[in-house]
Design a protein around this motif. Sequence first.
Motif, mmCIF file in Angstrom:
data_model
loop_
_atom_site.group_PDB
_atom_site.id
_atom_site.type_symbol
_atom_site.label_atom_id
_atom_site.label_comp_id
_atom_site.label_asym_id
_atom_site.label_seq_id
_atom_site.Cartn_x
_atom_site.Cartn_y
_atom_site.Cartn_z
ATOM 1 N N ARG A 87 -31.300 -13.983 4.382
ATOM 2 C CA ARG A 87 -31.599 -12.859 3.603
ATOM 3 C C ARG A 87 -32.650 -12.051 3.896
ATOM 4 O O ARG A 87 -32.648 -10.725 3.843
ATOM 5 C CB ARG A 87 -31.574 -13.393 2.033
ATOM 6 C CG ARG A 87 -30.130 -14.149 1.695
ATOM 7 C CD ARG A 87 -30.425 -14.020 0.249
ATOM 8 N NE ARG A 87 -31.456 -15.103 -0.198
ATOM 9 C CZ ARG A 87 -31.228 -16.432 -0.428
ATOM 10 N NH1 ARG A 87 -29.969 -17.013 -0.035
ATOM 11 N NH2 ARG A 87 -32.309 -17.259 -0.891
ATOM 12 N N GLU A 114 -31.983 -9.658 6.761
ATOM 13 C CA GLU A 114 -31.239 -8.544 6.356
ATOM 14 C C GLU A 114 -31.874 -7.455 5.557
ATOM 15 O O GLU A 114 -31.668 -6.371 5.980
ATOM 16 C CB GLU A 114 -30.181 -9.077 5.473
ATOM 17 C CG GLU A 114 -28.938 -9.826 5.972
ATOM 18 C CD GLU A 114 -27.936 -9.143 7.177
ATOM 19 O OE1 GLU A 114 -28.156 -8.051 7.070
ATOM 20 O OE2 GLU A 114 -27.785 -9.939 7.922
ATOM 21 N N LYS A 166 -30.621 -7.806 14.967
ATOM 22 C CA LYS A 166 -31.464 -7.925 13.755
ATOM 23 C C LYS A 166 -32.425 -9.140 13.945
ATOM 24 O O LYS A 166 -33.464 -9.462 13.170
ATOM 25 C CB LYS A 166 -30.633 -8.531 12.563
ATOM 26 C CG LYS A 166 -29.694 -7.530 12.054
ATOM 27 C CD LYS A 166 -28.691 -7.921 11.119
ATOM 28 C CE LYS A 166 -27.627 -6.862 10.746
ATOM 29 N NZ LYS A 166 -26.836 -7.429 9.754
ATOM 30 N N ASN A 198 -26.487 -12.200 16.814
ATOM 31 C CA ASN A 198 -26.041 -13.008 15.552
ATOM 32 C C ASN A 198 -26.395 -14.581 15.592
ATOM 33 O O ASN A 198 -26.559 -14.862 16.754
ATOM 34 C CB ASN A 198 -24.532 -12.912 15.111
ATOM 35 C CG ASN A 198 -24.441 -12.967 13.517
ATOM 36 O OD1 ASN A 198 -25.218 -13.227 12.866
ATOM 37 N ND2 ASN A 198 -23.188 -12.833 13.276
#
Length: 420
Positions: free
Chosen positions: A14, A17, A92, A390
């Motif tokens: 989280r 993100e 990310k 990912n």
Amino acid sequence: MDDNYTSRAEKILRRIEALAAISEDAQGVTRTFGTPAFLQGSALVKSWMDAAGLSTHIDSIGNVRGRLVSRQAGAKIFVMASHIDTVVNAGKYDGPLGVLMGLDLLEQLVQHAVELPFHVELIAFSDEEGVRYHTTYLGSKVVAGSFDQNLLTKTDAHGIPLSQAITTMGGNVQTLAADAIAADQWLGYFETHIEQGPVLWENRIPVALVTAIAGQQRVELTWHGMAGHAGTVPMDMRQDALAGAAEFVLAAEQFGVANKNELVATIGKLDVRNSASNVIAGEVVCSLDLRSADAARLATAYEELREKAQAIAQKRQLTLDWNLIQYTAPVSCAAEMNTLLAQAIGEAGHDVVQLVSGAGHDAVPISAVSPATMLFIRCFKGISHNPLENVEVADVAAAVQVSERFLQLLFSHYQHSLSN
């Protein structure tokens, strides 16, 4: 997997993100050194460190640093770190995952009031990728005490020198040396990172022990020919710089394939100067990225490719400028720490897979002053430097469990050595 590790992994993701939502562009993830997006991301990471109860500050190169202080007299410093800058249009997880996993580990130490035998510092390095100034490891080199002051005059694409960027960020070029951890204060260094390769993904293995980091040589080649009219210069009378560069691109690829068990060779950038569809190229600049875990092989491969390039230029009546941009020697991870990390992997119920990292990491400059070890985490198809980057919750949870056990083993090992 224990539900506790899964919930901790979900919290880490989280945060990933939330950090990824801060970018220089709306379509992807781009946070390059010193930009407003980078500063906003740094502030968010610092706020999480503050909330965890760490003693925090941002140093002059922009590293976000949080420390848990030991009450042990003469305590040394154990660093957990990775980077929060990105390439352009990045994924990310490359870098931030290691930082936020480290934060989770320190939160657990605080919550359980663990008595520390040494200081533990978490660092979010400011510039590992080197996108803005084409200089890798700015953040970690400052902490390692190996920052090159000559880089302060280096300019970015907009003509802004590094010294000005540091000042704009709120740093002070005069205090960069003071931000280093002295060599005699280091106890060790631990970095977790996505693998950026397909081995773990293909074999469905969540984590791996990094034994070494490949050395790198980056070269800028400028091919000089003669620009001319595409319709009037006969084919056998041309000095086509692009044709020469193209031949070298294929030669480098063939060389890499022929020596695939020892090295990799990549041409990732090609710049045709003053290009037009009806003009024979007069000047072309291309890159060469050469990597190997074997220092001797890296050196001989460098010379072999240089000879190939010169032979191509001579055959085509071109002149060639060969400019070495960067050399980084191969690095071996510290045997004693790797033994503890391997034990942690085994005790968590996983096979101890050993990998050499073809990608560079902040562990490279840090290894010059500290024993360093790294843990790789499985990533989707090995994809990195790409928005498709990912990870799976289960793999992150496994990495959290292994990392926590590694810290416990390190605490015990260090306390035992003190008692003896």
